[in-house]
Design a protein around this motif. Structure first.
Motif, PDB file in Angstrom:
ATOM      1  N   PHE A 153      -5.275  -8.300  -2.054  1.00 37.75           N
ATOM      2  CA  PHE A 153      -4.048  -8.884  -0.615  1.00 37.75           C
ATOM      3  C   PHE A 153      -3.192  -7.843  -0.178  1.00 37.75           C
ATOM      4  N   SER A 154      -3.349  -6.608  -0.529  1.00 40.10           N
ATOM      5  CA  SER A 154      -2.339  -5.750  -0.240  1.00 40.10           C
ATOM      6  C   SER A 154      -3.042  -4.732   0.890  1.00 40.10           C
ATOM      7  N   LEU A 156      -5.628  -6.608   2.574  1.00 39.24           N
ATOM      8  CA  LEU A 156      -5.055  -7.273   3.736  1.00 39.24           C
ATOM      9  C   LEU A 156      -4.599  -7.513   4.665  1.00 39.24           C
ATOM     10  N   LYS A 157      -3.263  -7.255   4.498  1.00 36.50           N
ATOM     11  CA  LYS A 157      -2.250  -7.510   4.839  1.00 36.50           C
ATOM     12  C   LYS A 157      -2.096  -5.640   5.148  1.00 36.50           C
ATOM     13  N   GLN A 158      -2.403  -4.619   4.555  1.00 36.73           N
ATOM     14  CA  GLN A 158      -2.053  -3.529   5.503  1.00 36.73           C
ATOM     15  C   GLN A 158      -3.045  -2.821   6.501  1.00 36.73           C
ATOM     16  N   TRP A 256       2.229 -11.325  -4.440  1.00 38.62           N
ATOM     17  CA  TRP A 256       0.532 -12.504  -3.754  1.00 38.62           C
ATOM     18  C   TRP A 256       0.660 -13.417  -4.194  1.00 38.62           C
ATOM     19  N   TYR A 259       2.585 -16.447  -1.428  1.00 38.52           N
ATOM     20  CA  TYR A 259       0.698 -16.759  -0.609  1.00 38.52           C
ATOM     21  C   TYR A 259      -0.433 -17.170  -1.128  1.00 38.52           C
TER      22      TYR A 259
END
Length: 279
Positions: A153-154, A156-158, A256, A259
């Protein structure tokens, strides 16, 4: 690297880098104990480990230095994960392992001062643990590992400044995480005890205990400055640059889950990695 090429690359590495392969090349590299490699995945806590170690009086952080030697070995300027790489590794003569090790150590002098140990941190170097072992017999290798949902998740959002194409899609990052687990399992099997695995979650829950374990692995005495890593003044160029300037905190561990309702496809794509990442 596309999915098919990545699968072929790692399959070839596993086929080439067997226990017998390494047994036949014992003592091939240089003896220098100076390098400390930190590998893993992006957003796995590798910058935190780098900052902890760089806070020690005998350790300095440098730059990502190993890639140029990998490229020299391949004889190419193409991507580090060149599909020819495992074949070139298989044909690497012992004298060339020493030569490349010596060249690497010589090349690091421009980035070092007078401390006996230095850090070479690049998460994706988990691909090159076999080569590092052949080239640098006494280098320390630390695997920074993070729980898969949090790590993926980290990523994907970076939005990374460059590279890390695998981080742009759910299936891609999940596949890359599983590939990482597969290759690290292989290195653990053929090079037992060579890599120290450090869990990001464990560091957050017990900072001093894990700091002591890391320093012991590196042959270093405990120094309180490593626990107060956020006080260390040095340049940090990764996405975690602001986080490592603050005391350790728990908030990011389960971000995470805010979400989770939308992350079912990520869970499905990770499959058994959700369990076996602790193996």
């Amino acid at each position: 690297m596309c999915d098919k090429a990545l699968h072929s690359f790692n399959r070839k590495q596993i086929e080439v880098c067997t226990a017998q392969f390494f047994a036949a090349r014992v003592g091939a590299g240089v003896q220098d104990p100076d390098p400390i490699f930190i590998v893993g995945l992006p957003r796995s806590g590798s910058t935190l480990l780098e900052q902890i170690l760089a806070s020690h009086s005998k350790v300095e952080g440098t730059q990502e230095l190993i890639q140029r030697i990998v490229l020299e070995m391949q004889g190419t300027r193409s991507d580090l994960d060149d599909p020819r790489y495992p074949d070139v590794l298989a044909q690497l003569a012992p004298e060339n392992s020493r030569r490349l090790g010596q060249r690497y150590m010589t090349g690091t002098r421009a980035y070092r001062q007078d401390k006996p140990f230095f850090i070479d941190k690049m998460p994706n170097n988990f691909h090159h643990i076999g080569f590092i072992h052949l080239m640098l017999l006494n280098a320390k290798i630390i695997d920074a590992r993070r729980e898969p949902m949090a790590c993926c998740f980290s990523n994907l959002k970076q939005l990374f400044a460059r590279g890390q194409e695998f981080s742009y899609g759910i299936e891609d990052i999940a596949r890359y995480y599983r590939t990482y687990l597969d290759l690290m399992r292989h290195w653990d099997a053929v090079l037992p005890g060579r890599v120290l695995r450090i869990s990001y979650e464990d560091v957050v829950e017990d900072l001093e205990g894990n700091v002591r374990g890391i320093l012991d692995f590196c042959g270093l005495e405990f120094e309180p400055a490593c626990v107060e890593f956020y006080r260390t003044k040095r340049s940090v160029y990764t996405a975690s640059s602001e986080q490592v300037r603050q005391p350790i905190f728990h908030d990011g561990l389960f971000q995470w889950r805010n979400y989770e309702a939308w992350l079912g496809p990520l869970k499905d794509s990770l499959g058994d990695a959700l369990i076996r990442y602790r193996e």
